[in-house]
Design a protein around this motif. Structure first.
Motif, PDB file in Angstrom:
ATOM      1  N   GLU A  94     -18.785  59.990 -77.632  1.00 28.25           N
ATOM      2  CA  GLU A  94     -19.876  59.017 -77.702  1.00 28.25           C
ATOM      3  C   GLU A  94     -20.327  58.622 -76.302  1.00 28.25           C
ATOM      4  N   LEU A 123     -22.343  61.560 -74.781  1.00 28.98           N
ATOM      5  CA  LEU A 123     -23.686  61.693 -75.335  1.00 28.98           C
ATOM      6  C   LEU A 123     -24.571  60.528 -74.902  1.00 28.98           C
ATOM      7  N   TRP A 124     -24.050  59.325 -74.893  1.00 27.08           N
ATOM      8  CA  TRP A 124     -24.826  58.164 -74.471  1.00 27.08           C
ATOM      9  C   TRP A 124     -25.257  58.288 -73.016  1.00 27.08           C
ATOM     10  N   LEU A 164     -21.858  61.337 -85.285  1.00 34.74           N
ATOM     11  CA  LEU A 164     -20.871  62.208 -84.646  1.00 34.74           C
ATOM     12  C   LEU A 164     -19.814  62.597 -85.665  1.00 34.74           C
ATOM     13  N   ILE A 193     -23.918  65.742 -85.347  1.00 33.12           N
ATOM     14  CA  ILE A 193     -23.514  66.498 -84.159  1.00 33.12           C
ATOM     15  C   ILE A 193     -21.994  66.497 -84.087  1.00 33.12           C
ATOM     16  N   ILE A 201     -20.223  68.584 -78.492  1.00 33.60           N
ATOM     17  CA  ILE A 201     -20.576  67.719 -77.358  1.00 33.60           C
ATOM     18  C   ILE A 201     -19.657  68.002 -76.174  1.00 33.60           C
ATOM     19  N   LEU A 247     -22.761  70.488 -74.373  1.00 29.32           N
ATOM     20  CA  LEU A 247     -23.627  69.335 -74.579  1.00 29.32           C
ATOM     21  C   LEU A 247     -25.099  69.694 -74.447  1.00 29.32           C
ATOM     22  N   GLU A 298     -26.698  70.978 -77.599  1.00 31.81           N
ATOM     23  CA  GLU A 298     -26.918  69.917 -78.584  1.00 31.81           C
ATOM     24  C   GLU A 298     -28.108  69.046 -78.207  1.00 31.81           C
ATOM     25  N   LEU A 299     -28.314  68.821 -76.916  1.00 30.73           N
ATOM     26  CA  LEU A 299     -29.481  68.052 -76.487  1.00 30.73           C
ATOM     27  C   LEU A 299     -30.776  68.812 -76.799  1.00 30.73           C
TER      28      LEU A 299
END
Length: 399
Positions: A304, A307-308, A345, A375, A380, A384, A387-388
Motif C-alpha cells: 500500500e 502504490l500510494w 489490493l 491489483i 506491486i 509496479l 500495474e500503473l
C-alpha cells in the motif's frame, strides 16, 4: 556458568592433551579445567599435584567443567604422563637456552592441528605456578611455546596460560566461527520505501519551515538524505521512523495509543477487520467508520505504501486518489472520486472471509456506479510500473 546456553550441546574435537606439572593450588587446576571446557579441550593430566587428588577446591573452581575434572589422569612422573605422545610443547615465559623451535600460541595451534588431524598425539606442558618448568622438563619437549606479553610483567596465572592456548586452538579448529550473529529482524528497506519516508520527512520539515534559508535548502536535503542512506535501514526501521515523524507531526501518543504496525501486522489487521465484518454491525457506524479509516491510514502495508507513493508522485495520477477513505459505509484501499474508481489490493492465500468481504464491497461499490480494479500485492512488489500502466488504461477506458 553465566552465558552458557544449556539448550546447546558442546563440541567434541580431537585436540592436544593438557599436562599440568606439579600444580600447587586446587583452584588453579579447577580454573584450568574450566578454560579447557570453554575451548573444547577434554583431556587433562596432572603430574604429582601438591595437594593430592581428588581436590574439592578444584571441583568448585571448575564451575561446571565436571566432565573434565572427573576424567583427570594422575601421574607420579612427567615421563609417565607423556609416554604415549609423539609431539610435545612446553610453555614458558623464560628462555631456557635450548636449541629447539620457539613458537607463538597461534603457530603452535596450527602445527598441533595438522599433527592431530594426521592421527598423531600432541600434548602441552604447563609448569608450576611459582617456578614454571625446569630445564629438564623443557628438554623433553619438541617445541617451546611462549606468549607475546609485556616483558616487564610476563608471568601468567596457570589457568590464563591454558585459556590463551585453548583459545588459539579452538579458533583454528572451528575456523573462528562465532556462536551467534546479529539477527536479521527485517529485510533491508527498498529505495522506494526510503524515498517515501524521505518525502514525508521533507513535507513535515517544510511545514515547520526548518529548511531555511532557501539558498541552503538543497544542501540541507542532501545532508539529510546521506544520514539515512548511510544507515542502510531495514523495512522495520522505516516503519518505526515513519511512525516517529507521524506522531510528532500529528501530536499523537506512541504505539500504545494507536502507533504504527509493521507490514505483516497491518495485513493481519485488515484480514481481521474483514472477518469481523468491519463496522457494519456496530452502533454509531459513521463515527466508527471514520475511526477505522484513520487506523488503516496510520498502518499501511508495504504494498500500500509503495502504490500510494507512486500515485502521489506520478503525474498521471497525482491528486486523483485518496487512501483508506470511506465511500458510504465501505473503505476501499484507494479511491478516486474524480474517476469513480476504487482500487483493491489482493494478498496471497487470503481467507474465505477476506475474499467474501471484498466481493461484497465490490458489489456495493459497483451498484453505485464505481468501478473496482483488483491489483495483486505480489505484482506491486515485482512490477509496479506495469500495474500503473494498467491502471492508466482503466481510467482511459471510461473517458
Amino acid at each position: 556458568m553465566s552465558g552458557t546456553d544449556k539448550t546447546k550441546s558442546g563440541l567434541s574435537i580431537d585436540g592436544p592433551v593438557v599436562i599440568l606439572v606439579e600444580p600447587q593450588l586446587g583452584e588453579n587446576i579447577g580454573m584450568a579445567a574450566r578454560a579447557m571446557g570453554n575451548f573444547a579441550l577434554a583431556e587433562l593430566r596432572l603430574v604429582n599435584p601438591r595437594d593430592g587428588w581428588p581436590n574439592i577446591a578444584a571441583q568448585r573452581a571448575a564451575a561446571g567443567a565436571d566432565h573434565i575434572i572427573e576424567k583427570v589422569a594422575l601421574f607420579a612422573t612427567l615421563e609417565e604422563a607423556v609416554a604415549d605422545l609423539d609431539l610435545l610443547f612446553a610453555t614458558t615465559a623464560r628462555a631456557h637456552d635450548q636449541a629447539k623451535p620457539v613458537m607463538s600460541p597461534e603457530a603452535a595451534a596450527q602445527e598441533i592441528r595438522g599433527h592431530v588431524t594426521g592421527g598423531g598425539r600432541a600434548g602441552i606442558l604447563f609448569g608450576r605456578e611459582r617456578a614454571g618448568l625446569t630445564n629438564e622438563e623443557v628438554a623433553r619437549a619438541n617445541r617451546i611455546i611462549t606468549y607475546p606479553v609485556n616483558p616487564g610483567f610476563a608471568s601468567l596465572n596457570l589457568a590464563q596460560a591454558v585459556l590463551l592456548m585453548g583459545y588459539e586452538w579452538f579458533k583454528l579448529a572451528t575456523s573462528g566461527a562465532l556462536p551467534f550473529a546479529m539477527p536479521e529482524r527485517s529485510e533491508r528497506a527498498s529505495q522506494e520505501q526510503m524515498e517515501a519516508f524521505f518525502e514525508t520527512l521533507v513535507r513535515e520539515l517544510d511545514r515547520v519551515e526548518f529548511l531555511r534559508p532557501a539558498e541552503k535548502r538543497d544542501t540541507m536535503l542532501v545532508n539529510l538524505r546521506n544520514i539515512f542512506f548511510r544507515m542502510e535501514p531495514t523495512k522495520q526501521d522505516m516503519h518505526t521512523l515513519h511512525g516517529v515523524i507521524t506522531a510528532i507531526a500529528e501530536g499523537k501518543k506512541g504505539p500504545a495509543k494507536g502507533g504504527v504496525l509493521d507490514s505483516e501486522q497491518a495485513t493481519r489487521l485488515r484480514a481481521l477487520l474483514a472477518e469481523q465484518g468491519q463496522v457494519a454491525s456496530l452502533p454509531d457506524s459513521s463515527g466508527s467508520l471514520r475511526g477505522l479509516a484513520r487506523l488503516l491510514r496510520r498502518n499501511p502495508t508495504d504494498a500500500e505504501r509503495m502504490l500510494w507513493h507512486a500515485l502521489t508522485r506520478d503525474r498521471r495520477f497525482a491528486g486523483q486518489f485518496k487512501r483508506q477513505t470511506p465511500v458510504g459505509r465501505q473503505i476501499p484501499d484507494f479511491v478516486s472520486f474524480v474517476h469513480r474508481l476504487a482500487i483493491e489490493l489482493v494478498n496471497k492465500e487470503e481467507s474465505e472471509a477476506v475474499v467474501a468481504d471484498r466481493a461484497a464491497r465490490r458489489a456495493w461499490l459497483e451498484s453505485r456506479d464505481y468501478r473496482v480494479a483488483d491489483i495483486k500485492v505480489a505484482d506491486i512488489e515485482t512490477d509496479l510500473e506495469t500495474e500503473l500502466a494498467r491502471l492508466q488504461a482503466i481510467i482511459a477506458e471510461a473517458k
